[in-house]
Design a protein around this motif. Structure first.
Motif, PDB file in Angstrom:
ATOM      1  N   SER A 104     -23.523  87.614  -4.218  1.00  6.60           N
ATOM      2  CA  SER A 104     -23.353  86.298  -3.597  1.00  6.60           C
ATOM      3  C   SER A 104     -23.734  85.122  -4.486  1.00  6.60           C
ATOM      4  N   PHE A 105     -24.088  85.360  -5.744  1.00  8.58           N
ATOM      5  CA  PHE A 105     -24.430  84.222  -6.591  1.00  8.58           C
ATOM      6  C   PHE A 105     -23.191  83.444  -7.030  1.00  8.58           C
ATOM      7  N   GLY A 106     -22.059  84.122  -7.178  1.00 10.27           N
ATOM      8  CA  GLY A 106     -20.818  83.492  -7.648  1.00 10.27           C
ATOM      9  C   GLY A 106     -20.454  82.221  -6.901  1.00 10.27           C
ATOM     10  N   PRO A 107     -20.307  82.282  -5.567  1.00 11.69           N
ATOM     11  CA  PRO A 107     -19.918  81.079  -4.836  1.00 11.69           C
ATOM     12  C   PRO A 107     -20.972  79.965  -4.879  1.00 11.69           C
ATOM     13  N   VAL A 108     -22.254  80.330  -5.036  1.00 12.22           N
ATOM     14  CA  VAL A 108     -23.315  79.314  -5.147  1.00 12.22           C
ATOM     15  C   VAL A 108     -23.195  78.611  -6.503  1.00 12.22           C
ATOM     16  N   MET A 109     -23.051  79.414  -7.560  1.00  6.87           N
ATOM     17  CA  MET A 109     -22.917  78.866  -8.910  1.00  6.87           C
ATOM     18  C   MET A 109     -21.669  77.985  -9.014  1.00  6.87           C
ATOM     19  N   ALA A 110     -20.557  78.457  -8.445  1.00  3.66           N
ATOM     20  CA  ALA A 110     -19.295  77.699  -8.550  1.00  3.66           C
ATOM     21  C   ALA A 110     -19.458  76.293  -7.983  1.00  3.66           C
ATOM     22  N   ARG A 111     -20.249  76.170  -6.927  1.00  3.10           N
ATOM     23  CA  ARG A 111     -20.428  74.864  -6.294  1.00  3.10           C
ATOM     24  C   ARG A 111     -21.433  73.975  -7.017  1.00  3.10           C
ATOM     25  N   LEU A 112     -22.450  74.577  -7.663  1.00  3.81           N
ATOM     26  CA  LEU A 112     -23.537  73.773  -8.215  1.00  3.81           C
ATOM     27  C   LEU A 112     -23.464  73.558  -9.732  1.00  3.81           C
ATOM     28  N   ALA A 113     -22.870  74.507 -10.452  1.00  7.41           N
ATOM     29  CA  ALA A 113     -22.866  74.406 -11.921  1.00  7.41           C
ATOM     30  C   ALA A 113     -22.160  73.154 -12.437  1.00  7.41           C
ATOM     31  N   PRO A 114     -21.130  72.609 -11.741  1.00  5.78           N
ATOM     32  CA  PRO A 114     -20.534  71.364 -12.246  1.00  5.78           C
ATOM     33  C   PRO A 114     -21.487  70.167 -12.172  1.00  5.78           C
ATOM     34  N   ARG A 115     -22.536  70.239 -11.344  1.00  6.63           N
ATOM     35  CA  ARG A 115     -23.395  69.063 -11.155  1.00  6.63           C
ATOM     36  C   ARG A 115     -24.800  69.213 -11.722  1.00  6.63           C
ATOM     37  N   PHE A 116     -25.253  70.465 -11.920  1.00  8.78           N
ATOM     38  CA  PHE A 116     -26.639  70.682 -12.340  1.00  8.78           C
ATOM     39  C   PHE A 116     -26.707  71.725 -13.464  1.00  8.78           C
ATOM     40  N   PRO A 117     -27.765  71.663 -14.304  1.00 12.75           N
ATOM     41  CA  PRO A 117     -27.967  72.734 -15.276  1.00 12.75           C
ATOM     42  C   PRO A 117     -28.071  74.072 -14.550  1.00 12.75           C
ATOM     43  N   CYS A 118     -27.432  75.056 -15.103  1.00 15.02           N
ATOM     44  CA  CYS A 118     -27.387  76.370 -14.462  1.00 15.02           C
ATOM     45  C   CYS A 118     -27.446  77.438 -15.541  1.00 15.02           C
ATOM     46  N   SER A 119     -28.292  78.444 -15.359  1.00 16.35           N
ATOM     47  CA  SER A 119     -28.284  79.543 -16.318  1.00 16.35           C
ATOM     48  C   SER A 119     -28.369  80.865 -15.578  1.00 16.35           C
ATOM     49  N   VAL A 120     -28.033  81.927 -16.281  1.00 23.01           N
ATOM     50  CA  VAL A 120     -27.953  83.245 -15.662  1.00 23.01           C
ATOM     51  C   VAL A 120     -28.694  84.251 -16.530  1.00 23.01           C
ATOM     52  N   VAL A 121     -29.578  85.011 -15.923  1.00 20.90           N
ATOM     53  CA  VAL A 121     -30.263  86.107 -16.611  1.00 20.90           C
ATOM     54  C   VAL A 121     -29.568  87.400 -16.204  1.00 20.90           C
ATOM     55  N   PRO A 122     -28.864  88.053 -17.146  1.00 22.54           N
ATOM     56  CA  PRO A 122     -28.128  89.260 -16.764  1.00 22.54           C
ATOM     57  C   PRO A 122     -29.080  90.390 -16.377  1.00 22.54           C
ATOM     58  N   GLY A 123     -28.589  91.346 -15.598  1.00 18.26           N
ATOM     59  CA  GLY A 123     -29.436  92.452 -15.156  1.00 18.26           C
ATOM     60  C   GLY A 123     -28.764  93.801 -15.315  1.00 18.26           C
ATOM     61  N   VAL A 124     -29.562  94.854 -15.207  1.00 19.28           N
ATOM     62  CA  VAL A 124     -29.040  96.223 -15.227  1.00 19.28           C
ATOM     63  C   VAL A 124     -28.301  96.460 -13.905  1.00 19.28           C
ATOM     64  N   THR A 125     -27.067  96.968 -13.965  1.00 19.00           N
ATOM     65  CA  THR A 125     -26.289  97.200 -12.747  1.00 19.00           C
ATOM     66  C   THR A 125     -26.566  98.585 -12.152  1.00 19.00           C
ATOM     67  N   ALA A 126     -26.176  98.758 -10.886  1.00 17.90           N
ATOM     68  CA  ALA A 126     -26.287 100.058 -10.219  1.00 17.90           C
ATOM     69  C   ALA A 126     -25.472 101.124 -10.949  1.00 17.90           C
ATOM     70  N   LEU A 127     -24.377 100.695 -11.557  1.00 18.86           N
ATOM     71  CA  LEU A 127     -23.522 101.589 -12.340  1.00 18.86           C
ATOM     72  C   LEU A 127     -24.305 102.249 -13.470  1.00 18.86           C
ATOM     73  N   GLN A 128     -25.018 101.422 -14.235  1.00 23.14           N
ATOM     74  CA  GLN A 128     -25.824 101.934 -15.349  1.00 23.14           C
ATOM     75  C   GLN A 128     -26.949 102.812 -14.812  1.00 23.14           C
ATOM     76  N   ALA A 129     -27.585 102.388 -13.724  1.00 23.90           N
ATOM     77  CA  ALA A 129     -28.711 103.156 -13.178  1.00 23.90           C
ATOM     78  C   ALA A 129     -28.245 104.505 -12.647  1.00 23.90           C
ATOM     79  N   ALA A 130     -27.062 104.526 -12.003  1.00 25.50           N
ATOM     80  CA  ALA A 130     -26.551 105.784 -11.456  1.00 25.50           C
ATOM     81  C   ALA A 130     -26.207 106.754 -12.578  1.00 25.50           C
TER      82      ALA A 130
END
Lengths: 234, 234
Positions: free
Chosen positions: B106-132
């Motif tokens: 659910s971060f996608g729609p939040v970022m899409a709305r706010l990134a044009p107006r405010f500084p925004c950064s993303v810390v990538p994470g380990v996915t369930a795919l890699q963990a499985a």
């Protein structure tokens, strides 16, 4: 006293993208094995060095370049034999991998040979895919999207046929295949938006829309992120 | 004094699979926003709690369940407005995400709305795919393999057509689609080996070949890993 083989994902290149588990397990390793001729090896080495115990021994193997399958298999047999001696002597052997140990890379053939005989565990890591989408702030996949990961080494017809089935894609191992990928994407229907991300999380990080990237060879550690232009707004 | 929105990948569920960067950024956050009705939220909450500063405030939003697109868009507009107020006041707002912030979720729609107006950064994470794949010690992809990620919510014909093009695949959002996925895989040519991984890295972790898993509904946080049976040995 039993040895253990530990494949350790060290993340995409930024030393801060190590996991807490990778840091803990690195600190327990008595031997660190790596394929020294792998271009990822020096990057992984810089990331793990601060976390190794003082006495950890290095085992570095020189892989044959561009070798046939039989030569490559013989090389991995030898690597497994040598690591197997350490495991049989009861030592913990870490095998650090850029990105994730089981997402491409050279840990697979080592694990396949040793896991039937020795305890083996894997610490998953952040992949270059995740790091590139974070650096570009580009949503990789959402909702019912499919995401396709493809190596650029596949033939044009395969790449085109597979890309036509997906909403999002990542193309790995771009390197000298960049001009070919450009031509292929230019002729593809439906069309994709494309970005290139190189050496993400390092001092040489470079991010750009593909059309703004003028070089004909992509640097090592580059990938393309693609998103279907016609995707409906959500 | 400028606010910053930070999407923070907290990994697949094991608190040790947080990255050093996620730990550092969590410690800087003044506000922590989350979609409280998301089933992943309590898992993410347990993971981040030990790393938040004492004074961090919580902003929890209740998403409408099974809502139409217009209702969902209005909900995300409201979330973005509320977070936007904090950002406009110069605060750092963290949005912790199970797995990776830009890989579904659910971060996608939040970022899409706010990134044009405010500084925004993303810390990538380990996915369930890699963990499985790590928990199963199953090589996800190697060499020239393509890897396809598909949500089980796609129709049968789409799933079958796409799976026929790939060597490896991961099917997400399995849940109640498990019986349908079983039937689909049983009829697919060429055939795939299939494993199910549930709640990886938690106390309820369950791993099994799909044929040995008897339940008709997969637990929340389950995925299937698939590998073409006919893949040539390498």
């Amino acid at each position: 006293m039993t040895g253990e083989l530990v494949g350790i994902g060290v993340g995409p290149g930024d030393p801060e993208l190590l996991t807490l588990k990778a840091v803990r397990r690195l600190g327990e390793m008595e031997v660190i094995a790596s394929i020294a001729s792998d271009r990822a090896a020096p990057v992984a080495e810089r990331i793990v060095a601060p976390h190794l115990p003082a006495g950890a021994r290095r085992l570095a193997f020189q892989a044959p370049m561009h070798a046939e399958a039989a030569v490559r298999r013989a090389f991995y047999d030898e690597v497994a034999d040598r690591i197997g001696e350490e495991l049989a002597a009861g030592r913990k052997v870490g095998f650090p991998c850029l990105g994730d140990p089981l997402f491409y890379g050279s840990f697979g053939p080592v694990m396949a040979r040793l896991a039937p005989r020795f305890p083996c565990s894997v610490v998953p890591g952040v992949t270059a895919l995740q790091a590139a989408s974070a650096a570009l702030r580009l949503l990789l996949a959402r909702g019912d999207d499919g995401l396709l990961v493809l190596p650029a080494t596949l033939p044009d017809t395969e790449l085109a046929a597979r890309l036509r089935t997906t909403e999002c894609a990542a193309v790995l191992k771009v390197g000298r295949h960049l001009p070919r990928m450009r031509r292929l994407l230019a002729g593809l229907e439906p069309a994709f938006e494309a970005w290139i991300a190189s050496r993400v999380g390092t001092a040489e990080e470079h991010l750009a829309p593909l059309e703004a990237f003028r070089d004909t060879v992509a640097p090592y550690m580059s990938l393309l992120l693609l998103r279907r232009r016609t995707a409906p707004p959500r």
